[in-house]
Write an enzyme that holds these catalytic residues in place. Structure first.
Site, PDB file in Angstrom:
ATOM      1  CB  SER A   1      82.326   0.756  -9.349  1.00 28.56           C
ATOM      2  OG  SER A   1      82.979  -0.086 -10.286  1.00 28.56           O
TER       3      SER A   1
ATOM      4  CG  HIS B   1      81.918  -4.865 -10.099  1.00 20.90           C
ATOM      5  ND1 HIS B   1      83.087  -4.598  -9.408  1.00 20.90           N
ATOM      6  CD2 HIS B   1      81.510  -3.670 -10.587  1.00 20.90           C
ATOM      7  CE1 HIS B   1      83.343  -3.304  -9.466  1.00 20.90           C
ATOM      8  NE2 HIS B   1      82.423  -2.716 -10.181  1.00 20.90           N
TER       9      HIS B   1
END
Length: 314
Positions: free
Chosen positions: A94, A203
């Site tokens: 990430s 996300h």
């Protein structure tokens, strides 16, 4: 046989992170000072001394974790480690993808800090607090989790956010849909379906406004080709073209972090050793669960740095 460097994501932050590096290495101190200047904030003081609730804020945790990773990198480089000479590829989980790109020379340190501050703020503000949620689903096959998300999506957004490997998938979306999915996952035989204490549904498609904010922010920075391939989160495959890097970082905001597949890519492509560069050892643990043939080392203390240099340069 070759080496990859990995860079941790949110959740690996802890009060005190980077302090021993700053006290031991001038190169680390210089990184923290440059990040502080880029942000117009004494972020290093929050990292070293807290309070924890301030460090944990997404807009602080993201650049803070990157700063520790790059501090370790600068120390390694100052002692003779060449990324292009010793490391086959890099990847980050990430926000760690930004750390990986900075380490590989695609972004300057100051730009990376500012991008992550924008990213953290944009992700936090994309969805009103309480409307989104995330849950960890343990011990259920990916196809079953996808089916659960499809069923739950009748009541709102719900999708797989992270495939972390080792039987752990994280789902994200609107709170009612995620709660339904967690219940359905338990009914399907999941060992655990645990609602996570997070501030936003990362996300997921609900992060659309944050994706657009990052598209705008990335358009204003210089992006160079990395000195080694970067394994992109949403593709689980190497990327090197600057425009492609930008496009995939924008896609990453709403897309899935395919970490299990990233680690599997390492194993398929003759990578045998992973060094986790920065705070914590989450990725080292995940790698062991995904593929036991891989050897992993966390590098975040002066002693860790000495050990890594002895192996990599010895």
């Amino acid at each position: 046989m070759s080496v990859a460097f990995t860079f941790p994501g949110q959740g690996s932050q802890a009060v005190g992170m980077g302090r021993d590096l700053a006290e031991t290495f001038p190169e680390a101190r210089a990184v923290f000072e440059e990040v502080d200047e880029a942000l117009g904030q004494k972020l290093s003081a929050v990292m070293f001394d807290g309070p924890e609730e301030t460090l944990t804020l997404t807009a602080n945790a993201q650049p803070a974790l990157m700063a520790v990773s790059i501090a370790v990198m600068r120390v390694l480089e100052a002692r003779g480690l060449s990324l292009a000479g010793k490391v086959a590829c890099v990847a980050g989980h990430s926000l760690g993808e930004y750390s990986a790109l900075c380490a590989a020379g695609s972004f300057s340190l100051a730009d990376t800090a500012r991008l992550l501050r924008i990213r953290g703020n944009a992700m936090q503000s994309a969805v009103p607090v309480g409307e989104g949620a995330m849950a960890a689903i343990i011990g259920l096959e990916q196809a079953d989790v996808e089916a659960v998300c499809d069923e739950a999506s009748k009541g709102g957004t719900c999708q797989i956010a992270n495939d972390n490997g080792g039987g752990q998938l994280v789902i994200s979306g609107s709170r009612p849909a995620v709660e339904v999915a967690a219940r359905l996952a338990t009914e399907k035989g999941a060992k655990r379906a645990l609602m996570l204490s997070v501030s936003a549904p990362f996300h997921s498609a609900l992060m659309g406004p944050a994706a657009e904010a990052m598209r705008d922010a990335l358009s204003g920075v210089a992006v160079k080709a990395p000195v080694v391939p970067v394994i992109a989160n949403v593709r689980a495959a190497p990327v090197g073209n600057p425009q492609e890097i930008v496009d995939l970082l924008v896609e990453q905001v709403t897309g899935q972090v395919r970490w299990r597949e990233t680690v599997e890519w390492f194993a398929r492509n003759d990578v045998t050793t992973l060094y986790e560069i920065g705070s914590g050892k989450v990725l080292t643990g995940l790698a062991r669960r995904i593929d036991k043939s891989l050897t992993g080392f966390a590098v975040n203390t002066p002693t860790d740095i000495d050990s890594a240099l002895a192996t990599l340069l010895g």
